[in-house]
Each structure stands twice: as structure tokens, then as C-alpha cells.
Motif scaffolding. Structure first.
Motif, PDB file in Angstrom:
ATOM      1  N   VAL A  41       0.835  -1.196   0.000  1.00 56.91           N
ATOM      2  CA  VAL A  41       0.000   0.000   0.000  1.00 56.91           C
ATOM      3  C   VAL A  41       0.872   1.248   0.000  1.00 56.91           C
ATOM      4  O   VAL A  41       0.581   2.238  -0.683  1.00 56.91           O
ATOM      5  CB  VAL A  41      -0.950  -0.004   1.218  1.00 56.91           C
ATOM      6  N   ASN A  42       1.959   1.207   0.738  1.00 61.92           N
ATOM      7  CA  ASN A  42       2.867   2.349   0.770  1.00 61.92           C
ATOM      8  C   ASN A  42       3.472   2.627  -0.600  1.00 61.92           C
ATOM      9  O   ASN A  42       3.641   3.783  -0.999  1.00 61.92           O
ATOM     10  CB  ASN A  42       3.985   2.106   1.778  1.00 61.92           C
ATOM     11  N   GLY A  43       3.789   1.562  -1.345  1.00 60.44           N
ATOM     12  CA  GLY A  43       4.322   1.738  -2.695  1.00 60.44           C
ATOM     13  C   GLY A  43       3.310   2.428  -3.607  1.00 60.44           C
ATOM     14  O   GLY A  43       3.663   3.321  -4.391  1.00 60.44           O
ATOM     15  N   TYR A  44       2.045   2.043  -3.505  1.00 62.09           N
ATOM     16  CA  TYR A  44       0.992   2.688  -4.294  1.00 62.09           C
ATOM     17  C   TYR A  44       0.840   4.151  -3.885  1.00 62.09           C
ATOM     18  O   TYR A  44       0.639   5.042  -4.729  1.00 62.09           O
ATOM     19  CB  TYR A  44      -0.328   1.945  -4.112  1.00 62.09           C
ATOM     20  N   TYR A  45       0.917   4.395  -2.590  1.00 59.71           N
ATOM     21  CA  TYR A  45       0.813   5.770  -2.084  1.00 59.71           C
ATOM     22  C   TYR A  45       1.889   6.656  -2.710  1.00 59.71           C
ATOM     23  O   TYR A  45       1.615   7.749  -3.215  1.00 59.71           O
ATOM     24  CB  TYR A  45       0.938   5.751  -0.561  1.00 59.71           C
ATOM     25  N   LEU A  46       3.130   6.192  -2.691  1.00 62.33           N
ATOM     26  CA  LEU A  46       4.232   6.992  -3.221  1.00 62.33           C
ATOM     27  C   LEU A  46       4.090   7.220  -4.723  1.00 62.33           C
ATOM     28  O   LEU A  46       4.311   8.335  -5.217  1.00 62.33           O
ATOM     29  CB  LEU A  46       5.559   6.298  -2.909  1.00 62.33           C
ATOM     30  N   ASP A  47       3.720   6.181  -5.466  1.00 67.25           N
ATOM     31  CA  ASP A  47       3.598   6.314  -6.921  1.00 67.25           C
ATOM     32  C   ASP A  47       2.438   7.228  -7.309  1.00 67.25           C
ATOM     33  O   ASP A  47       2.560   8.052  -8.229  1.00 67.25           O
ATOM     34  CB  ASP A  47       3.427   4.936  -7.558  1.00 67.25           C
ATOM     35  N   LEU A  48       1.304   7.100  -6.631  1.00 72.53           N
ATOM     36  CA  LEU A  48       0.153   7.948  -6.950  1.00 72.53           C
ATOM     37  C   LEU A  48       0.399   9.389  -6.528  1.00 72.53           C
ATOM     38  O   LEU A  48      -0.008  10.327  -7.225  1.00 72.53           O
ATOM     39  CB  LEU A  48      -1.101   7.394  -6.270  1.00 72.53           C
TER      40      LEU A  48
END
Length: 359
Positions: A41-48
Motif C-alpha cells: 500500500v505504501n508503494g501505491y501511495y508513493l507512486d500515486l
């Protein structure tokens, strides 16, 4: 790089304060409905977050020279998101490439966008068109994993310098023999051991059993004796703890321990890391004759296609295959001189005359 992950409790997160409400809802959806791991989820947060910072500049609502953290994303609403089209997606991917993002990084960013816009279009119906539909980067170029050779692995084990030697030796031993991920190693509890197996919790909370060989069992026994003598053991369940605080080691601390061990073994500066030790374990097991399906289970891969990359790195087998040729021991033949060639031609002519006479 900022993150919503709580550094003290990596299984938790701090409140989202710097992203659009729709993105917050999507991350909650990944967290509570899809049960994705905190790191995913953190990876998605950073990319978005990176994508919407780019869009704010494209919309003219932020200056291109502004620091990323100064761009306010909280005012972006569903109407803004509904106006994003394919051209914006392609523009962002091109921007990511110009910012020296490799093919894997761009593929990851596109995956985050596909997930978010798919959610907005089909799950909550806040947009009518998915701008990422049919957008593809193609298959990323496959690269061979970097790993230590058998002799380098032994060199690493023989040169560990630490003020908590038993613990650090055990960490390196488990990495090199069990092929576990960094996040898996730091999450091990004492209750995860039974007889000669260890229960490992991998990606997506999936559990698997990995058998311990003699080297692992001996390293664990030596470490257990020292760990049991710690007077300030505050995290009694955690396997690997800090000598000073008695708390569970963080992933970052283990990275530092591995880096120090590599340095003392003369193996630093070559791109090795805890994940490369996982590659090393897989490579040495495959070279030792472990079949692909068994290796898949040991590593916790979802599909055997992920494991098959190790079929390309068995250099020893390739070397032995070439040496098995019946011509492998052929020695260099010196070229004939001009006189030798002439003599050879005369000998051939004489042989042909003799053959004609016999006939």
C-alpha cells in the motif's frame, strides 16, 4: 523519501495528510478490502502521489520549480481526476523515463495507476472512462539476479565482525540457506519454530514452512544462548533483537548489519544486499540440484515462472555441458608452411597415380 509507514511499527501507518481524498479511499480499499501488505500500500501511495504532483504542474496549479513536498494535492477532487486522459498517462510515463526511471520502475508506476483508475471506474463509479485501459509498456527487460558465489558466501561467513557476533552470524546464515526476504526475516518470532522447520509469513500474509539445515540449526542454537542472557529483553517474542534495547530489529538495521558484514569480507561496493543474499540462496540450491517446483515453495513465489529466472544462471552446468563435447580436448593444430603444403600436394598426386596403375 517520505512514507506513511510508521517506522516503529511497520505493520501500521500514520494518517494520510498530503494526497487527494479519492486516493486515500483507494488506499483504504487496498488495506482493508484487498488485504494488501502495508509495504504494498505504501508503494501505491508513493507512486500515486508522484503522479498527481506531475498533474498539478500540467494543470498549471503548481510551479515546475517548486519542491515536491510544497505541492498541495489535497484540493484535487473527483472532477479533476475524471478529466485525466490517455495523453496525460503517456506524458507521465515519458516524464518518468526522462527522470531516469528504469523499465521496472515505470511498470510499477503504471500498475499503480491502473489499479487506482480501475477502482475509480468500476468499484466506485466516480469516472466513466479508465485512461489507463489498453496502456502497456510491454514486457520489461529481464535481468539476471546478482548473487554471491559459493566461495564468496563462505568468505562472508568467515569474516563477520560484530559486537553481537552470534546474532549477526545467524542472520547471514538464514539469508544464505533459507532464501527469505528481508521483511520475512525481521518478522520471525520464537513461536514460528517447530522441530526442524520455520514458519515464514511472506507477501500478502501467506505462510510457508521452510526446513532448517544443520548450519541454520547450529547458528540458531548459538544465538539462543546469548539472546537468553540479555537483561533488557523488551520484545520477548521477536527472534532478532537489539543488544542495546532488546527490541525487534528493524529492516533498516538488518540492512546495515549485512552491509557491515559484506564490508568486513571485502565484498562491499558490488551491489550486494539482503535481497541479493536471497538470490544467492536460490542460486546455490538450484546449482545443488533442487528442482524448480521445490525452489518455488522454498522462496514463496506465487508462480513457477518467477522462479525460472534461476535456470539462466547455472553457469557451472553450462560450463560442464560445453566440456562434455567429444571435441573439448582438441588441441591447437599449427598451420602448415608453404613447403609442407607443396609436399602434401606431391604426395597426393603420387597416391592418385599409384591408384590409377592398380586399376
Amino acid at each position: 523519501m517520505s512514507s506513511y509507514i510508521d517506522t516503529v511499527h511497520p505493520e501500521r501507518h500514520t494518517p494520510y495528510l498530503d494526497i487527494p481524498d479519492d486516493v486515500i479511499e483507494y488506499l483504504h480499499y487496498l488495506d482493508f478490502v484487498k488485504l494488501r501488505s502495508p509495504r504494498t500500500v505504501n508503494g501505491y501511495y508513493l507512486d500515486l502521489r508522484g503522479f498527481f504532483r506531475y498533474m498539478m504542474i500540467q494543470w498549471g496549479r503548481a510551479d515546475a520549480t517548486a519542491k515536491p513536498e510544497e505541492i498541495d494535492l489535497t484540493k484535487i477532487d473527483s472532477k479533476d481526476i475524471a478529466g485525466i486522459g490517455k495523453r496525460d498517462i503517456f506524458g507521465y510515463l515519458d516524464y518518468a523515463r526522462s527522470a531516469n526511471n528504469g523499465s521496472k520502475a515505470r511498470a510499477r508506476k503504471l500498475s499503480a495507476l491502473k489499479g487506482f483508475f480501475g477502482y475509480m471506474c468500476t468499484q466506485v463509479n466516480k469516472i466513466t472512462q479508465d485512461p489507463t485501459e489498453n496502456v502497456s509498456l510491454g514486457a520489461p527487460k529481464k535481468t539476471l539476479p546478482k548473487y554471491l558465489t559459493e566461495s564468496e558466501s563462505l568468505e562472508l561467513l568467515n569474516n563477520i565482525q560484530s559486537d553481537f557476533y552470534e546474532r549477526d552470524f545467524c542472520i547471514i546464515t538464514l539469508f544464505l540457506n533459507c532464501g527469505m526476504r528481508l521483511a520475512e526475516l525481521v518478522s520471525i518470532d520464537l513461536g514460528d519454530f517447530r522441530d526442524d522447520t520455520i514458519r515464514i509469513t511472506g507477501k500478502g500474509g501467506k505462510e510457508r514452512l521452510v526446513y532448517l539445515n544443520d548450519a541454520c540449526k547450529q547458528a540458531l542454537e548459538r544465538y539462543a544462548k546469548v539472546r537468553g542472557g540479555l537483561v533488557n529483553l523488551s520484545d520477548k517474542d521477536a527472534l532478532f533483537v537489539s543488544k542495546r534495547t532488546g527490541k525487534r530489529l528493524t529492516a533498516r538495521r538488518v540492512e546495515q548489519i549485512v552491509a557491515r558484514c559484506l564490508q568486513s569480507a571485502g565484498l562491499s561496493g558490488r551491489g550486494f544486499s539482503p535481497h541479493k543474499l536471497r538470490h544467492t540462496a536460490a542460486t546455490l540450491m538450484y546449482q545443488g540440484g533442487v528442482d524448480m517446483l521445490a525452489l518455488k515453495e522454498i522462496l514463496g513465489h506465487e508462480n513457477v515462472s518467477t522462479t525460472q529466472i534461476y535456470t539462466h544462471i547455472n553457469q557451472q552446468q553450462l560450463r560442464e555441458a560445453v566440456q562434455a563435447s567429444p571435441l573439448a580436448r582438441q588441441r591447437f593444430i599449427e598451420p602448415k608452411s608453404a613447403d609442407q603444403k607443396a609436399d602434401g600436394a606431391g604426395d597426393q598426386s603420387a597416391a592418385e597415380d599409384a591408384e590409377k596403375k592398380e586399376k
